[in-house]
Structures are given as structure tokens and as C-alpha cells.
Design a protein around this motif. Structure first.
Motif, PDB file in Angstrom:
ATOM      1  N   CYS A  94      30.877 -21.013 -31.863  1.00 30.95           N
ATOM      2  CA  CYS A  94      30.473 -19.598 -31.857  1.00 30.95           C
ATOM      3  C   CYS A  94      31.619 -18.706 -31.387  1.00 30.95           C
ATOM      4  N   HIS A 119      23.483 -12.003 -34.869  1.00 30.38           N
ATOM      5  CA  HIS A 119      22.980 -13.194 -35.558  1.00 30.38           C
ATOM      6  C   HIS A 119      23.540 -14.484 -34.974  1.00 30.38           C
ATOM      7  N   PHE A 123      21.031 -17.163 -33.420  1.00 30.75           N
ATOM      8  CA  PHE A 123      21.023 -18.554 -33.883  1.00 30.75           C
ATOM      9  C   PHE A 123      20.878 -19.499 -32.692  1.00 30.75           C
ATOM     10  N   CYS A 124      21.637 -19.251 -31.638  1.00 30.10           N
ATOM     11  CA  CYS A 124      21.598 -20.122 -30.456  1.00 30.10           C
ATOM     12  C   CYS A 124      20.277 -19.985 -29.705  1.00 30.10           C
ATOM     13  N   SER A 126      17.382 -19.089 -30.985  1.00 27.50           N
ATOM     14  CA  SER A 126      16.328 -19.728 -31.770  1.00 27.50           C
ATOM     15  C   SER A 126      16.455 -21.244 -31.757  1.00 27.50           C
ATOM     16  N   PRO A 158      16.509 -21.320 -37.144  1.00 32.62           N
ATOM     17  CA  PRO A 158      17.981 -21.448 -37.129  1.00 32.62           C
ATOM     18  C   PRO A 158      18.573 -21.568 -38.526  1.00 32.62           C
ATOM     19  N   ILE A 161      18.639 -18.039 -40.070  1.00 28.52           N
ATOM     20  CA  ILE A 161      19.667 -17.162 -39.490  1.00 28.52           C
ATOM     21  C   ILE A 161      21.057 -17.583 -39.958  1.00 28.52           C
ATOM     22  N   SER A 162      21.313 -18.877 -40.034  1.00 30.07           N
ATOM     23  CA  SER A 162      22.617 -19.328 -40.548  1.00 30.07           C
ATOM     24  C   SER A 162      22.794 -18.910 -42.002  1.00 30.07           C
ATOM     25  N   LEU A 193      27.866 -24.858 -37.359  1.00 31.06           N
ATOM     26  CA  LEU A 193      26.579 -24.471 -36.763  1.00 31.06           C
ATOM     27  C   LEU A 193      25.470 -25.390 -37.257  1.00 31.06           C
TER      28      LEU A 193
END
Length: 306
Positions: A94, A119, A123-124, A126, A158, A161-162, A193
Motif C-alpha cells: 500500500c 480506496h 481495501f485494508c 474491509s 475487498p 474495491i480492488s 493486494l
């Protein structure tokens, strides 16, 4: 996760006493003590039984059980450490992605910086809940009204979002903001990720085999329930604390292994994934805002402390 100083023995003992694992273990020790006390009373005072099992038999069983417990603990710790390495990789990925975006985006492009910072952080956030009981939408930061409507219907937050991150990068590439060389550098970071997420899901969804887990418990119980046969005639009522101590040692190792084999939960020895997610949240916002002409007060608006 419990934070402690390994040099403070007495303080650590107090904290250990407060742990949920020890509280459960002490209840089991009490039960085995009551059983052993009843057994000793029955053999010594009621039946006056002279038959006993030779202590060498229990020594042999104890060696076998110890080997099984060592293997059990090592397996559980390997899962815990693998989870920690994956979240360490997530932190580095990240940060690297944020640094690359900060350098590649045009100066003054705060809209895209804001989008990516939000975002990456989400991501982290979530992911930590995805590895528990499901993502909590209310914990995610700066959601738009559209996202508040769409996110609850996503089965794998996740992943979604990715996908949003990569789609935004792809659109910027199509608009000429990113060059082909930029895309070559950015794609592995987005892929990383997903790699971290997949590795964590593998740990989460692949527990210790059921038969192996149950076998050790049955072995411990059988060993401690038969141990009084080998001790009662020689030690009398002193058999009670001896059996309780043996059970405390063996069952304690098993319970600790159970707790750390799923390192993403909320037990006191689980990984501090919430704290790590907060660190990533702060880091990516600092990288993507601190070096742009944005006031400190505006930066702090986007940092959420869990």
C-alpha cells in the motif's frame, strides 16, 4: 493482541491471568481436579483398591503426547506468523502504491489522489473484517451516497474495491495520464493486494484437520483421566494437584494452539489487523496529501482512528 514487555515477569503473569484462554483452562483444570478428588476418595476410603498401573506406562504415553503437542503448537504458530507476514506485505504494498501514484499523478490532481487514498485504505479496512465475520460498511471512510447503496450488495468487498482501484488506473491510462511504463509498474502493486488477500483467505478457510484436532483432545483427556490409576496408591490425595498440574500444562498448550491458528479474529493473541489497517490508512493519506499543496487540517479530515 496483547502488547507486553518480555522482561516484566510479574506484570506479564497478571495479564496472563486476565486472558480468556487461561480462564477457560482454569475451569477445565477445576473439573479434572474434582474428578481426581472423587476418584481418590473412592479408591482410598471406599474400595481400598490395591491395583494400579505402572508409572512407566504413563511416562511413555507422556512422551508421545508431548511430541504431538509440539507439532500442534508449531503448526498453529506457523499459521499465525504467515498471517503476520502477509499483513506486513500489505503495509509495504500500500505504501509503495501510494508513493507511485503520488509521483505519477499530475501536480494538483487532488481528485484522483483523494480517490486512491480512500480506496486503498478501505481495501485494508474491509479486508480485516472480511477475515472475521464480514465487512462492516460503517467502518469504511468517506463513502459517497452511491457507494453506500452499492457496497452492501457486494458479496466480496475487498475484491470489489480492488476492482475499483484498477478500473480507475485503467481509465487514467486511457486518458493519457499514465504512460505504458507507469502501467507496467502499477499493475504488480494492485496484483499484490489480491495476492495478500488470497493468502489470508487460505489461512482462514483451511483449519487444522478435524480428526487431528479432536484426536489430541481425546488423547489429553484419556491420559489425565487414567493418570490417577498410576499415582493414587503411591501419592494418595497428593494425586489431585499432580494431575491438575499435568492437565494444566498439556491442555494449556492445546488451547493456545487453538487460539492462534486463526490469527485474524479478536482473541487476545490474534494479530492486530485493526491497528495495521489504521496505520495504512494514515500512511497513504500522508503520502498522497502531505506532499501536495494541502493544509494539514484538510489532511486530518481523511484520517480515521479506529
Amino acid at each position: 493482541m496483547v502488547r507486553y514487555n518480555s522482561k516484566e515477569w510479574l506484570k506479564n503473569l497478571v495479564n496472563f491471568y486476565k486472558s480468556y484462554t487461561l480462564q477457560v483452562l482454569l475451569r477445565y483444570v477445576l473439573y479434572i481436579g474434582l474428578f481426581t478428588g472423587f476418584f481418590c476418595w473412592l479408591i482410598i476410603d471406599v474400595m481400598a483398591w490395591e491395583v494400579r498401573l505402572h508409572s512407566g506406562f504413563f511416562s511413555l504415553l507422556g512422551i508421545v503426547l508431548s511430541i504431538l503437542l509440539v507439532f500442534r503448537t508449531n503448526t498453529a504458530y506457523d499459521r499465525w506468523w504467515e498471517g503476520r507476514k502477509q499483513w506486513g506485505t500489505l503495509v509495504n504494498t500500500c505504501r509503495t502504491l501510494a508513493v507511485m501514484l503520488q509521483a505519477m499523478l499530475p501536480e494538483g490532481d487532488m481528485e484522483n489522489r483523494s480517490y486512491f487514498a480512500k480506496h486503498i485504505a478501505n481495501f485494508c479496512i474491509s479486508l480485516k473484517e472480511h477475515l472475521r465475520k464480514g465487512t462492516k460498511i460503517e467502518e469504511m471512510i468517506r463513502l459517497t451516497e452511491e457507494e453506500k447503496k452499492v457496497y452492501p450488495h457486494q458479496g466480496h468487498m475487498p475484491n470489489f474495491i480492488s476492482l475499483q482501484i484498477f478500473q480507475r488506473i485503467q481509465r487514467l491510462y486511457g486518458a493519457g495520464v499514465f504512460s505504458e511504463a507507469d502501467m507496467i509498474n502499477l499493475k504488480p502493486q494492485v496484483q499484490a493486494l489480491l495476492d495478500v488477500m488470497g493468502a489470508c483467505e487460505r489461512i482462514k478457510k483451511t483449519p487444522i484437520p478435524f480428526s487431528y484436532n479432536v484426536y489430541i483432545k481425546v488423547f489429553i483427556i484419556a491420559y489425565c483421566f487414567t493418570l490417577p490409576f498410576g499415582l493414587v496408591l503411591e501419592f494418595g490425595y497428593y494425586t489431585i494437584p499432580m494431575v491438575m498440574f499435568v492437565f494444566f500444562a498439556m491442555a494449556g498448550v492445546e488451547l493456545i494452539g487453538e487460539e492462534i491458528e486463526d490469527p485474524f479474529g479478536l482473541d487476545c493473541n490474534d494479530l492486530p489487523t485493526g491497528t495495521i489497517a489504521e496505520t495504512i490508512n494514515q500512511n497513504v493519506h500522508q503520502i498522497l496529501y502531505l506532499y501536495s499543496n494541502v493544509k494539514k487540517e484538510e489532511e486530518e479530515m481523511y484520517v480515521k482512528v479506529f
